[in-house]
Design a protein around this motif. Sequence first.
Motif, PDB file in Angstrom:
ATOM      1  N   ASN A 170      59.257  42.724 -92.006  1.00 49.31           N
ATOM      2  CA  ASN A 170      58.345  43.772 -92.464  1.00 49.31           C
ATOM      3  C   ASN A 170      58.780  44.322 -93.816  1.00 49.31           C
ATOM      4  O   ASN A 170      57.955  44.501 -94.725  1.00 49.31           O
ATOM      5  N   ARG A 171      60.077  44.574 -93.955  1.00 51.46           N
ATOM      6  CA  ARG A 171      60.602  45.106 -95.216  1.00 51.46           C
ATOM      7  C   ARG A 171      60.458  44.090 -96.354  1.00 51.46           C
ATOM      8  O   ARG A 171      60.161  44.458 -97.492  1.00 51.46           O
ATOM      9  N   SER A 172      60.662  42.839 -96.049  1.00 53.79           N
ATOM     10  CA  SER A 172      60.516  41.804 -97.065  1.00 53.79           C
ATOM     11  C   SER A 172      59.066  41.700 -97.531  1.00 53.79           C
ATOM     12  O   SER A 172      58.787  41.546 -98.726  1.00 53.79           O
ATOM     13  N   ALA A 173      58.145  41.809 -96.582  1.00 59.27           N
ATOM     14  CA  ALA A 173      56.720  41.772 -96.934  1.00 59.27           C
ATOM     15  C   ALA A 173      56.347  42.966 -97.803  1.00 59.27           C
ATOM     16  O   ALA A 173      55.567  42.844 -98.768  1.00 59.27           O
ATOM     17  N   GLN A 174      56.898  44.136 -97.486  1.00 56.99           N
ATOM     18  CA  GLN A 174      56.640  45.330 -98.292  1.00 56.99           C
ATOM     19  C   GLN A 174      57.175  45.167 -99.709  1.00 56.99           C
ATOM     20  O   GLN A 174      56.545  45.612-100.676  1.00 56.99           O
ATOM     21  N   SER A 232      65.524  46.934-102.167  1.00 57.05           N
ATOM     22  CA  SER A 232      66.759  47.470-101.600  1.00 57.05           C
ATOM     23  C   SER A 232      66.621  47.679-100.094  1.00 57.05           C
ATOM     24  O   SER A 232      67.542  47.381 -99.314  1.00 57.05           O
ATOM     25  N   ASN A 233      65.459  48.172 -99.677  1.00 57.54           N
ATOM     26  CA  ASN A 233      65.191  48.350 -98.239  1.00 57.54           C
ATOM     27  C   ASN A 233      65.193  47.007 -97.511  1.00 57.54           C
ATOM     28  O   ASN A 233      65.692  46.901 -96.368  1.00 57.54           O
ATOM     29  N   ALA A 234      64.633  46.001 -98.178  1.00 57.44           N
ATOM     30  CA  ALA A 234      64.606  44.662 -97.570  1.00 57.44           C
ATOM     31  C   ALA A 234      66.025  44.119 -97.415  1.00 57.44           C
ATOM     32  O   ALA A 234      66.368  43.523 -96.383  1.00 57.44           O
ATOM     33  N   GLU A 235      66.838  44.346 -98.419  1.00 67.66           N
ATOM     34  CA  GLU A 235      68.228  43.900 -98.342  1.00 67.66           C
ATOM     35  C   GLU A 235      68.956  44.563 -97.168  1.00 67.66           C
ATOM     36  O   GLU A 235      69.673  43.909 -96.408  1.00 67.66           O
ATOM     37  N   GLY A 236      68.764  45.890 -97.049  1.00 69.55           N
ATOM     38  CA  GLY A 236      69.414  46.610 -95.957  1.00 69.55           C
ATOM     39  C   GLY A 236      68.972  46.110 -94.589  1.00 69.55           C
ATOM     40  O   GLY A 236      69.792  45.956 -93.670  1.00 69.55           O
ATOM     41  N   ALA A 237      67.677  45.849 -94.456  1.00 68.95           N
ATOM     42  CA  ALA A 237      67.156  45.359 -93.173  1.00 68.95           C
ATOM     43  C   ALA A 237      67.665  43.960 -92.869  1.00 68.95           C
ATOM     44  O   ALA A 237      67.921  43.614 -91.709  1.00 68.95           O
ATOM     45  N   LEU A 238      67.826  43.140 -93.900  1.00 69.06           N
ATOM     46  CA  LEU A 238      68.346  41.794 -93.702  1.00 69.06           C
ATOM     47  C   LEU A 238      69.801  41.824 -93.236  1.00 69.06           C
ATOM     48  O   LEU A 238      70.247  40.969 -92.463  1.00 69.06           O
ATOM     49  N   ARG A 239      70.527  42.814 -93.688  1.00 72.72           N
ATOM     50  CA  ARG A 239      71.945  42.891 -93.337  1.00 72.72           C
ATOM     51  C   ARG A 239      72.169  43.456 -91.929  1.00 72.72           C
ATOM     52  O   ARG A 239      73.090  43.041 -91.226  1.00 72.72           O
ATOM     53  N   SER A 240      71.343  44.418 -91.554  1.00 74.84           N
ATOM     54  CA  SER A 240      71.665  45.119 -90.304  1.00 74.84           C
ATOM     55  C   SER A 240      70.491  45.321 -89.356  1.00 74.84           C
ATOM     56  O   SER A 240      70.684  45.809 -88.242  1.00 74.84           O
ATOM     57  N   GLY A 241      69.287  44.978 -89.801  1.00 77.16           N
ATOM     58  CA  GLY A 241      68.128  45.241 -88.959  1.00 77.16           C
ATOM     59  C   GLY A 241      67.748  44.059 -88.091  1.00 77.16           C
ATOM     60  O   GLY A 241      68.369  42.996 -88.120  1.00 77.16           O
ATOM     61  N   SER A 242      66.702  44.267 -87.303  1.00 76.98           N
ATOM     62  CA  SER A 242      66.170  43.190 -86.469  1.00 76.98           C
ATOM     63  C   SER A 242      65.363  42.227 -87.323  1.00 76.98           C
ATOM     64  O   SER A 242      65.018  42.513 -88.472  1.00 76.98           O
ATOM     65  N   ALA A 271      73.268  35.464 -89.125  1.00 78.89           N
ATOM     66  CA  ALA A 271      74.064  34.902 -90.212  1.00 78.89           C
ATOM     67  C   ALA A 271      73.170  34.448 -91.361  1.00 78.89           C
ATOM     68  O   ALA A 271      73.475  34.669 -92.543  1.00 78.89           O
ATOM     69  N   VAL A 272      72.043  33.836 -91.012  1.00 82.14           N
ATOM     70  CA  VAL A 272      71.096  33.398 -92.032  1.00 82.14           C
ATOM     71  C   VAL A 272      70.493  34.613 -92.741  1.00 82.14           C
ATOM     72  O   VAL A 272      70.330  34.622 -93.962  1.00 82.14           O
ATOM     73  N   ARG A 273      70.179  35.647 -91.992  1.00 79.71           N
ATOM     74  CA  ARG A 273      69.606  36.864 -92.589  1.00 79.71           C
ATOM     75  C   ARG A 273      70.587  37.499 -93.576  1.00 79.71           C
ATOM     76  O   ARG A 273      70.177  38.011 -94.624  1.00 79.71           O
ATOM     77  N   LYS A 274      71.857  37.476 -93.243  1.00 83.17           N
ATOM     78  CA  LYS A 274      72.858  38.056 -94.146  1.00 83.17           C
ATOM     79  C   LYS A 274      72.952  37.263 -95.446  1.00 83.17           C
ATOM     80  O   LYS A 274      73.136  37.847 -96.525  1.00 83.17           O
ATOM     81  N   ARG A 275      72.820  35.946 -95.357  1.00 83.46           N
ATOM     82  CA  ARG A 275      72.804  35.144 -96.588  1.00 83.46           C
ATOM     83  C   ARG A 275      71.554  35.463 -97.407  1.00 83.46           C
ATOM     84  O   ARG A 275      71.599  35.517 -98.643  1.00 83.46           O
ATOM     85  N   MET A 276      70.454  35.681 -96.720  1.00 85.90           N
ATOM     86  CA  MET A 276      69.222  36.080 -97.408  1.00 85.90           C
ATOM     87  C   MET A 276      69.382  37.454 -98.056  1.00 85.90           C
ATOM     88  O   MET A 276      68.801  37.729 -99.112  1.00 85.90           O
ATOM     89  N   ALA A 277      70.173  38.323 -97.424  1.00 84.92           N
ATOM     90  CA  ALA A 277      70.421  39.650 -98.000  1.00 84.92           C
ATOM     91  C   ALA A 277      71.109  39.517 -99.355  1.00 84.92           C
ATOM     92  O   ALA A 277      70.807  40.266-100.290  1.00 84.92           O
ATOM     93  N   ASP A 278      72.021  38.546 -99.469  1.00 86.78           N
ATOM     94  CA  ASP A 278      72.684  38.300-100.753  1.00 86.78           C
ATOM     95  C   ASP A 278      71.668  37.809-101.792  1.00 86.78           C
ATOM     96  O   ASP A 278      71.719  38.209-102.961  1.00 86.78           O
TER      97      ASP A 278
END
Length: 208
Positions: free
Chosen positions: A130-134, A114-124, A72-79
């Motif tokens: 990793n995507r956020s760091a990239q 965009s990749n970081a957003e996608g990973a935040l919404r549905s990834g581990s 849930a927190v990751r999804k808010r971060m995705a926003d």
Amino acid sequence: AARQHFQQAISRNPDAFRDPADPKLPNPDLAKRLAEMEEFNNEAKAAAEFVKATRKKQDEISQRLAKTTSSAVRKRMADEEKQLREKLKDFQDKHPQAFAECQSQGAAAGQAMSNAEGALRSGSSSNALNRSAQAGESLEKLENAVRAAADGQQLVDAHQLKEMLDDQIQQMGQATKPGAGGMSREQVQQLTDETKKTLKQMQQAASN
């Protein structure tokens, strides 16, 4: 990188390295050229600072992400990530000149975010981190590219300012010779004003 951007700036403005001609007064292009230099320098500085601030916010997302496993927190971060990416894109669209030489880095940063957003919404958690760091790394590369492009343009501007000043000094010397003709009192005053503006711009360029 600055050398490459310097060469690209020359190719965009070959007249900056012209052979000094016999300048005539008045010079209607001088004020316009000085204004363009100042505008680009201000825009480039603002662009670099904006990308830097975006990178810091991206790093903050990574730091907070490392401390949570909540989807849930990751999804808010995705926003948050989406808003951050959209703000960067909006800034790039409004200031195209500052990013003209950094389009590949800009596109890479946008894709990474965009990749970081996608990973935040549905990834581990690990994939999202990793995507956020990239994304942070891509933003750092964009920031460096923006600064390098600005440095290259400033080198071109510095050379052109020196040519302008040399021309003005030559004209001033001719105007002050006994018996010199062809230059009215108004033109001498205009030349003096133009020389002051050129010196001011050189001082500003040196302080950047």
